[in-house]
Write a protein that holds these residues in place. Structure first.
Motif, PDB file in Angstrom:
ATOM      1  N   ALA A   1      20.683  24.399  35.164  1.00  0.00           N
ATOM      2  CA  ALA A   1      21.701  24.848  36.115  1.00  0.00           C
ATOM      3  C   ALA A   1      22.247  26.210  35.725  1.00  0.00           C
ATOM      4  O   ALA A   1      22.466  27.079  36.584  1.00  0.00           O
ATOM      5  CB  ALA A   1      22.828  23.819  36.203  1.00  0.00           C
TER       6      ALA A   1
ATOM      7  N   THR B   1      31.329  20.962  39.252  1.00  0.00           N
ATOM      8  CA  THR B   1      30.582  19.758  38.883  1.00  0.00           C
ATOM      9  C   THR B   1      31.152  18.557  39.642  1.00  0.00           C
ATOM     10  O   THR B   1      32.330  18.522  39.984  1.00  0.00           O
ATOM     11  CB  THR B   1      30.643  19.498  37.371  1.00  0.00           C
TER      12      THR B   1
ATOM     13  N   THR C   1      27.391  21.057  42.607  1.00  0.00           N
ATOM     14  CA  THR C   1      26.435  20.334  41.770  1.00  0.00           C
ATOM     15  C   THR C   1      26.761  18.845  41.721  1.00  0.00           C
ATOM     16  O   THR C   1      27.908  18.422  41.867  1.00  0.00           O
ATOM     17  CB  THR C   1      26.428  20.886  40.335  1.00  0.00           C
TER      18      THR C   1
END
Length: 239
Positions: free
Chosen positions: A64, A11, A36
């Motif tokens: 996701a 992330t 991401t």
């Protein structure tokens, strides 16, 4: 946990530590790395599988997880710093710190824990890395909202580690002081090289370590938790 052949999701991959995580995971032989970010157009790392992800949005997290259903290594790196104190700070920004570092991290873990369990097989249920901070252990005037949110995320990390033990998921907490990223750009203090920090973390994951204290600042801060508060915060003593 073996990095080589793993399928990782990182992330906050558009800058800072996130970019280094993605690049080093690929260089160490991860078979796939999902990079991401809230703004996926900002991710330009060759070889990465780019996905949109806002960790504070449960629908975004669910989407996701559906696309990245083969993940074996989850790196919770996304974070913010609003530089707010608790008494005088903007309540909306204080909430955003908690929504990001605590609830956002929890959103991602809840979505990917079943995936890690399913993909781990006999070797175990994969691994989760939570990027925390030396400020998980102490308060700092001028950034107390960040410290409170990171302390909550530390407790969260301990809690999910216990809850995921039966599925053999490694949950690693990483604590560090100042790292040379955009978040710390306005501070004229010594900073760690983010590439070295990520290398240290990935080495620790392969050693199945539960906690990584990157520097002396983190080690001293954690040790201070066991002391009387007057030792670490002498300015608070009322005589």
């Amino acid at each position: 946990m073996d990095i080589k052949g793993s399928v990782a999701l990182v992330t906050g991959s558009n800058r800072g530590l996130g970019r280094h995580f993605v690049a080093q995971l690929l260089s160490r032989g991860a078979s796939k790395v999902y990079a991401t970010a809230r703004n996926p157009q900002a991710v330009d790392i060759p070889g990465a599988h780019v996905l949109p992800l806002d960790i504070t949005d449960e629908q975004s997290v669910a989407a996701a997880a559906e696309l990245a259903s083969d993940v074996t290594l989850l790196v919770n790196n996304a974070g913010i710093s609003t530089l707010q104190n608790l008494i005088t700070g903007d309540p909306a920004k204080i909430r955003l710190e908690m929504e990001t570092h605590f609830f956002g991290t929890l959103n991602v873990i809840r979505a990917f824990a079943p995936i890690l369990k399913a993909s781990g097989g006999d070797a175990g249920g994969g691994a989760i890395v939570n990027m925390l901070s030396a400020l998980s252990f102490f308060s700092y005037d001028g950034a107390n909202a960040y410290a409170a949110a990171k302390a909550a995320a530390w407790s969260l990390t301990n809690g999910v580690r216990v809850e995921l033990a039966d599925q053999r998921t490694l949950v690693t907490a990483v604590h560090a002081g100042s790292i040379d990223t955009d978040m710390m750009a306005g501070f004229d203090i010594p900073k760690h090289d983010p590439a070295v920090v990520v290398q240290t973390i990935l080495n620790a994951i392969e050693e199945n370590r539960l906690e990584v204290l990157i520097d002396d600042d983190s080690s001293r801060a954690k040790a201070a938790v066991a002391q009387d508060p007057s030792v670490f915060y002498p300015q608070t003593v009322i005589s």
